[in-house]
Every structure is written in C-alpha cells, then in structure tokens.
Design an enzyme around this catalytic site. Structure first.
Site, PDB file in Angstrom:
ATOM      1  N   ASN A  47      -2.424  20.189   1.016  1.00  0.00           N
ATOM      2  CA  ASN A  47      -3.558  19.431   1.567  1.00  0.00           C
ATOM      3  C   ASN A  47      -3.357  19.101   3.048  1.00  0.00           C
ATOM      4  OD1 ASN A  47      -4.568  16.500   2.308  1.00  0.00           O
ATOM      5  ND2 ASN A  47      -6.045  17.350   0.886  1.00  0.00           N
ATOM      6  N   THR A 105      -5.434  12.892   6.564  1.00  0.00           N
ATOM      7  CA  THR A 105      -4.062  12.994   7.078  1.00  0.00           C
ATOM      8  C   THR A 105      -3.935  14.180   8.035  1.00  0.00           C
ATOM      9  OG1 THR A 105      -3.251  12.061   4.996  1.00  0.00           O
ATOM     10  CG2 THR A 105      -1.621  13.037   6.453  1.00  0.00           C
ATOM     11  N   LYS A 138       4.525   2.206   8.765  1.00  0.00           N
ATOM     12  CA  LYS A 138       3.328   3.014   9.050  1.00  0.00           C
ATOM     13  C   LYS A 138       2.079   2.133   9.129  1.00  0.00           C
ATOM     14  CE  LYS A 138       3.244   6.984   6.926  1.00  0.00           C
ATOM     15  NZ  LYS A 138       3.041   8.043   5.913  1.00  0.00           N
ATOM     16  N   SER A 145      -7.392   5.211   3.808  1.00  0.00           N
ATOM     17  CA  SER A 145      -7.273   4.396   2.590  1.00  0.00           C
ATOM     18  C   SER A 145      -7.737   2.964   2.856  1.00  0.00           C
ATOM     19  CB  SER A 145      -5.824   4.377   2.096  1.00  0.00           C
ATOM     20  OG  SER A 145      -5.520   5.546   1.391  1.00  0.00           O
ATOM     21  N   LYS A 183       5.323   2.007  -2.780  1.00  0.00           N
ATOM     22  CA  LYS A 183       5.346   3.420  -3.199  1.00  0.00           C
ATOM     23  C   LYS A 183       5.614   3.467  -4.690  1.00  0.00           C
ATOM     24  CE  LYS A 183       4.910   7.488  -1.161  1.00  0.00           C
ATOM     25  NZ  LYS A 183       3.932   7.770  -0.094  1.00  0.00           N
ATOM     26  N   LYS A 194       0.850  -1.200   0.000  1.00  0.00           N
ATOM     27  CA  LYS A 194       0.000   0.000   0.000  1.00  0.00           C
ATOM     28  C   LYS A 194       0.875   1.235   0.000  1.00  0.00           C
ATOM     29  CE  LYS A 194      -4.079   1.918   0.240  1.00  0.00           C
ATOM     30  NZ  LYS A 194      -3.644   2.881  -0.792  1.00  0.00           N
TER      31      LYS A 194
END
Length: 419
Positions: free
Chosen positions: A220, A189, A93, A357, A105, A69
């Site tokens: 953001n 986030t 994470k 997510s 990633k 992810k």
C-alpha cells in the site's frame, strides 16, 4: 536485528535526546517504557470445529497529548518488544505532526494467509473482546497496520459497538467508506511521503524529471508513493517486493506495473513503460540489490532494519526517505550522516497515515463527511509545516533530520506532561 535490539535501539535514541534536553529523571523513567502492556489470549473456533489459542498485544506508550493511537498488525513474527518499540515511535510521530494523540500499537501472532475469511473475522472480533476495557474513542483508537485492512477494522468497529451498546464509528480508523471511513485514507501514507519528497526537492533544488528513485516495498505505502511521485514527474527506476523486483533503465510506470502484478500475482517480469509491459524494457532486481542502486533517492517502504551498519557504507543514493517504520538502524544513520547522505526519518516521512487517521477520528466524532480534496490538502499543510520545522532546527543546530525531529517530538510530549 532482533525485536529486542529494535526496542533497545529506539529506547537508546530517546535517552540520547533526554540528555540533550536535560530532562528530569522521573520524566525519563516514564517515557523510556510504555505506560501499559496488555497481553492476552484470543480463543478462536476454527472451521474444523476445534478451538485454537492466538496471542494478542496492545501496548500503550504515552497519552500526555491525547488518546493512544496506533495500528494493529497480524503477523507470525509479532512480539512484545516489536509492539513496544512501535508504540514509542507512534508517540513521537503524533507529537511531531502536532495532532492530539499519544502512541499505541497492537498485534496478533498469526499468519492471516492461513486463515479462512470466517476464522479471520472471529480472530478480529476476539481481539476487540480482549482489549475492550482499554480502548475507545477517547482512550485508545486502533487502526490498520501490517496484514490488516478496512474489512478487519469494520469487524472490529462492529464488535466494539456491540460491546458498548451504541454505534461508535470513532473507536477505530482505517474503516471502509460506508462505515464513516475517510476518503483518501488508503493513499494517505504514500501521498504524505511524496509531500516530503517535494519539500526535499524544493530545498535542494532537485528537478523531478532528472531525479531518480528506487522503492523497496510495493504494498500500500510503496505503490501509492510510487504513483504520486510518478505524477509529480519523478523518474522511478526500480521497485521491489518480498519476492524481488524490477529495474527499468528509462523509468517505469507504477500504475501499469500494478496492473501487471494483478494479472501475474507478482511484479517480477513487469517491466512497464507507459501502458506497455515488455521483457526488453528492463531486468530483475533483488531486495538487497535495490538498496545499493545508483539513484538520487532511496525509499525503504517495506519493513524495519533494512539499512544496517553492514550495508550503509554501500548506499549510493544521496537521499533516503524512510517510508517503513524504523528501516534505518541508529548505527546506519550515523554512517549515512558521515557520508553526507540525508535521511528523512520515518516519524516525519510516513506520518501521513496517522494525520489522516486524526481526520477520520474527527469525522467519526462529528459525523460529518470530509471530502478527499480537503483531506489531502490538510495533510499537505501539516506535513509541509512539520518538514520546515525539522529542517530549520537541523540546519540551526547542525544535526541530522532524525535528531531534529526527535528533539521537537519529545519536547512537545514533555511540555504536556509537565502541565
């Protein structure tokens, strides 16, 4: 710091944890490098009819806990080492948050601002064609990152579904709401960062009204963090972006600052208190200056490696909340610790996005819409529990929060690998 140094720094932190946990050599060998690195060309037909080759990456670090992810970034300085590093951080994470994902990633070397909308769509779809055999709802689930957004995820999801021959809303996260996107995902986030800020305030008896903040980065993450912190009663003295920022002695209003930026194109000169923006309310501040401000909490929310061994001795904040990925180098972390400055690590502080997510992935698989309230409530619960585990271990072992978070994260991955 070069991207290679960024990778070696992150890898070195893992090797230190491996020694503490006395991990088996074969486990260390597997975890210190990614399981797979995919490098590929993306041919794109440009608006002038010529073909241009772009270079893409997808790095899959570890999948012991579940599918890989992690986001996809479009940036001219994307490199293999950067993507490798961020994929490893995603493993830790996801593990720390207790969600069933591994770390991945992706990236493309491109300045998306120089592409037309059509070129950007063709590049996005080309990326999916390049990694199609290696991604999917149960293999690797990409998401937005730097310079990518719900529209790009929509194109990518559509392309994946076409190649697969069926509708696959769980193949990507960070999608628009009308394509099984998640209510609350956009602000997750930043919201999650404020959950950790509140836990910090609770543990150290900080009164929000008397607690001052400076936020580097007003994209953001930074802008959402600012808005939720402001609503919780914290006093924001300064915010900055690439071209500089603003300092308002009496505390700024982030929502009014955002509106002012929309009108002006940048936040320079947006000294907003309440709904009024006036030059007499504040002054300009640089990205460098914001790091050395006399505030209670410093929030690096822009890019990696901004707090280094050179400027760490000059940090005046008592607390740092790492909202960017890797904003504090390992040398700087040691300096901050010696100076008694408490730094909440990125793998804890900014994990709200990947937790949301996970909820979006579940929503896409079940095809049952989640309400925004349910999303934010679930996110808060996971983050509060993670923070308490990290803080309690740090207190018990007399170590900093990063070391504690990494120990907990690595332990969970290793247990899954040894099953």
């Amino acid at each position: 710091m070069t991207n290679q140094k960024f990778f070696l720094d992150t890898q070195g932190q893992f090797l230190e944890i491996a020694k503490i946990l006395n991990l088996k050599p074969e486990i260390v060998e597997e975890l210190k490098e990614p399981q797979r690195i995919i490098k590929f060309q993306i041919p794109v037909k440009m608006d002038d009819g010529k073909k241009k080759i772009f270079f893409g990456f997808r790095v899959q670090h570890n999948n012991a806990l579940g599918p890989y992810k992690g986001g996809i970034r479009f940036h001219p300085e994307v490199s293999e080492d950067e993507i490798k590093t961020l994929s490893m951080l995603m493993t830790w994470k996801c593990s720390l948050a207790g969600i069933p994902f591994g770390g991945g990633k992706g990236g493309v070397i491109v300045d998306p601002r120089k592409l037309s909308r059509g070129e950007l769509e063709r590049l996005s779809r080309g990326y999916v064609k390049g990694v199609f055999p290696f991604i999917g709802p149960d293999l690797d689930i990409p998401a937005p990152d730097v310079n990518t957004n719900p529209q790009i995820m929509a194109w990518m999801t559509d392309e994946y579904s076409k190649l697969k021959g069926e509708d696959c809303p769980a193949a990507f996260t960070g999608k628009p709401l009308e394509m099984w996107g998640l209510a609350g995902r956009n602000e997750a986030t930043g919201y999650g960062g404020v959950v950790t800020l509140k836990k910090l305030a609770e543990i150290f008896n900080l009164n929000p009204k008397e607690t001052t903040l400076a936020i580097q980065g007003f994209g953001n993450v930074g802008s959402n963090f600012a808005q939720f912190a402001f609503k919780a009663g914290f006093k924001i003295l300064a915010v900055s972006e690439v071209d500089g920022g603003v300092y308002v002695k009496n505390g700024l209003d982030p929502e009014a600052t955002l509106k002012c930026r929309e009108e002006k194109g940048k936040i320079s000169g947006c000294y907003c208190v309440g709904s009024v923006c006036d030059l007499s309310f504040g002054k300009g501040i640089s990205n460098k200056e914001i790091l050395g401000m006399e505030v209670d909490v410093l929030v690096p929310a822009a890019v990696e490696n901004v707090i280094t061994k050179e400027n760490a001795p000059k940090i005046k904040a008592k607390y740092v909340i790492e909202m960017a990925n890797g904003p504090v180098t390992s040398e700087a972390e040691n300096i901050l610790q010696k100076r008694g400055i408490i730094s909440v690590p990125d793998i804890l502080a900014n994990s709200g996005g990947v937790i949301a997510s996970y909820f979006e992935w579940l929503q896409g698989k079940e095809k049952k819409l989640w309400e925004r309230e349910k999303v934010l409530k679930g996110l808060s619960k996971i983050l509060e529990e993670s923070f308490e585990k990290v803080f309690n271990l740090a207190k018990k072992e007399k170590i900093n929060l990063r070391r504690s978070a990494e120990i907990l994260a690595v332990e969970r991955v290793v247990k899954a690998m040894e099953k």
